[in-house]
Motif scaffolding. Sequence first.
Motif, mmCIF file in Angstrom:
data_model
loop_
_atom_site.group_PDB
_atom_site.id
_atom_site.type_symbol
_atom_site.label_atom_id
_atom_site.label_comp_id
_atom_site.label_asym_id
_atom_site.label_seq_id
_atom_site.Cartn_x
_atom_site.Cartn_y
_atom_site.Cartn_z
ATOM 1 N N LEU A 1 20.289 -6.688 6.817
ATOM 2 C CA LEU A 1 20.971 -6.960 5.310
ATOM 3 C C LEU A 1 20.775 -8.199 4.998
ATOM 4 O O LEU A 1 20.817 -8.494 3.732
ATOM 5 N N GLN A 2 20.335 -9.310 5.841
ATOM 6 C CA GLN A 2 20.255 -10.700 5.462
ATOM 7 C C GLN A 2 18.559 -10.981 5.230
ATOM 8 O O GLN A 2 18.451 -12.200 4.663
ATOM 9 N N LEU A 3 17.922 -9.906 5.248
ATOM 10 C CA LEU A 3 16.584 -10.095 5.036
ATOM 11 C C LEU A 3 16.157 -10.229 3.546
ATOM 12 O O LEU A 3 16.877 -9.852 2.842
ATOM 13 N N MET B 1 11.734 -5.399 1.778
ATOM 14 C CA MET B 1 12.429 -4.009 1.478
ATOM 15 C C MET B 1 13.109 -3.722 2.834
ATOM 16 O O MET B 1 12.621 -2.459 3.343
ATOM 17 N N PRO B 2 14.024 -4.121 3.468
ATOM 18 C CA PRO B 2 14.602 -3.689 4.596
ATOM 19 C C PRO B 2 15.293 -2.143 4.672
ATOM 20 O O PRO B 2 15.516 -1.901 5.819
ATOM 21 N N TRP B 3 15.606 -1.734 3.671
ATOM 22 C CA TRP B 3 15.950 -0.451 3.595
ATOM 23 C C TRP B 3 15.070 0.724 3.627
ATOM 24 O O TRP B 3 15.295 1.805 3.906
ATOM 25 N N LEU B 4 13.748 0.270 3.804
ATOM 26 C CA LEU B 4 12.641 1.421 3.983
ATOM 27 C C LEU B 4 12.318 1.447 5.462
ATOM 28 O O LEU B 4 12.165 0.656 6.076
ATOM 29 N N PRO C 1 20.124 -17.626 11.981
ATOM 30 C CA PRO C 1 20.543 -19.144 11.310
ATOM 31 C C PRO C 1 21.796 -19.021 10.650
ATOM 32 O O PRO C 1 22.788 -19.746 10.230
ATOM 33 N N ASN C 2 22.092 -17.460 10.401
ATOM 34 C CA ASN C 2 23.539 -17.169 9.489
ATOM 35 C C ASN C 2 24.621 -16.767 10.445
ATOM 36 O O ASN C 2 25.534 -16.349 10.165
ATOM 37 N N HIS C 3 24.460 -17.025 11.683
ATOM 38 C CA HIS C 3 25.487 -16.333 13.069
ATOM 39 C C HIS C 3 26.742 -17.013 12.722
ATOM 40 O O HIS C 3 27.728 -16.434 13.118
ATOM 41 N N ARG C 4 27.004 -17.991 12.017
ATOM 42 C CA ARG C 4 28.401 -18.730 12.162
ATOM 43 C C ARG C 4 28.873 -18.348 10.689
ATOM 44 O O ARG C 4 30.102 -18.238 10.488
ATOM 45 N N LYS C 5 28.216 -17.878 9.700
ATOM 46 C CA LYS C 5 28.610 -17.383 8.661
ATOM 47 C C LYS C 5 29.163 -15.878 8.479
ATOM 48 O O LYS C 5 29.700 -15.448 7.568
ATOM 49 N N ILE C 6 28.575 -15.203 9.447
ATOM 50 C CA ILE C 6 28.852 -13.589 9.618
ATOM 51 C C ILE C 6 30.415 -13.330 10.002
ATOM 52 O O ILE C 6 30.950 -14.073 10.930
ATOM 53 N N ARG C 7 30.992 -12.635 9.143
ATOM 54 C CA ARG C 7 32.471 -12.401 9.314
ATOM 55 C C ARG C 7 32.347 -10.697 9.318
ATOM 56 O O ARG C 7 31.946 -10.158 8.458
ATOM 57 N N ARG C 8 32.891 -10.211 10.515
ATOM 58 C CA ARG C 8 32.951 -8.912 10.695
ATOM 59 C C ARG C 8 34.234 -8.385 10.211
ATOM 60 O O ARG C 8 35.184 -8.896 10.421
ATOM 61 N N PRO D 1 15.810 -17.591 5.533
ATOM 62 C CA PRO D 1 15.299 -17.591 6.854
ATOM 63 C C PRO D 1 15.186 -16.264 7.472
ATOM 64 O O PRO D 1 16.102 -15.347 7.094
ATOM 65 N N GLU D 2 14.269 -15.873 8.320
ATOM 66 C CA GLU D 2 13.974 -14.654 8.981
ATOM 67 C C GLU D 2 14.783 -14.663 10.043
ATOM 68 O O GLU D 2 15.215 -15.560 10.906
ATOM 69 N N VAL D 3 15.547 -13.439 10.222
ATOM 70 C CA VAL D 3 16.634 -13.405 11.282
ATOM 71 C C VAL D 3 16.146 -12.276 12.303
ATOM 72 O O VAL D 3 16.951 -12.210 13.134
ATOM 73 N N VAL D 4 14.819 -11.716 12.150
ATOM 74 C CA VAL D 4 14.491 -10.748 12.976
ATOM 75 C C VAL D 4 13.191 -11.172 13.529
ATOM 76 O O VAL D 4 12.573 -11.803 13.040
ATOM 77 N N PRO D 5 12.815 -10.787 14.956
ATOM 78 C CA PRO D 5 11.526 -11.072 15.339
ATOM 79 C C PRO D 5 10.639 -10.442 14.728
ATOM 80 O O PRO D 5 9.297 -11.079 14.900
#
Length: 173
Positions: free
Chosen positions: A163-165, A170-173, A117-124, A6-10
């Motif tokens: 990082l979740q994209l 290519m989110p590193w570009l 959509p992954n906000h519950r899975k994220i562990r800092r 799922p897309e996590v950025v606008p």
Amino acid sequence: LNLPRPEVVPFRLTQNMVDVFGPTGTEGMYSGGLKTAMTTLRDNRDTLLSVLEPFLKDPVIDWKRHRAQQNNEAKNKHNSNNNNAPSGSKHHEIVEAKRSIKVIDERLKGVYNLRNPNHRKIRRKDGTNSVDQHDEMSHILPLSVEGQVNKMIQEATSSENLLQLYVGWMPWL
């Protein structure tokens, strides 16, 4: 949408793209352009919604077809004797379409309802929760145009979100 990733950025706004904006980064003309566009969208909210509402009853438009198919498959697994699946499916599609228009209306009012959509899975690793109280309140209270634009830029440049994209972005570009 139920995408495999799922897309996590606008919108896509990676660090390399921000570097192209020059010394002002996102605070210069880019932010000003977004504010102008958001103001225009908000000022014409009723017109935009009146254009979207006929799609609710348009039989050609198949709202959330993939999601409805997945839900029907799940229902059929649980209840193979369900004879009302087609009418239930159509009702579900209308409900999904109305929900989508409601989400768009809320966004045009300033409610920032884009949620990871992954906000519950994220562990800092620092032990803090990735969703703070301020972030929770922004899903309830409407933001000003400037606040909504800043929130979108913050979400689009967040390393956790990038990082979740999907790797094809290519989110590193």
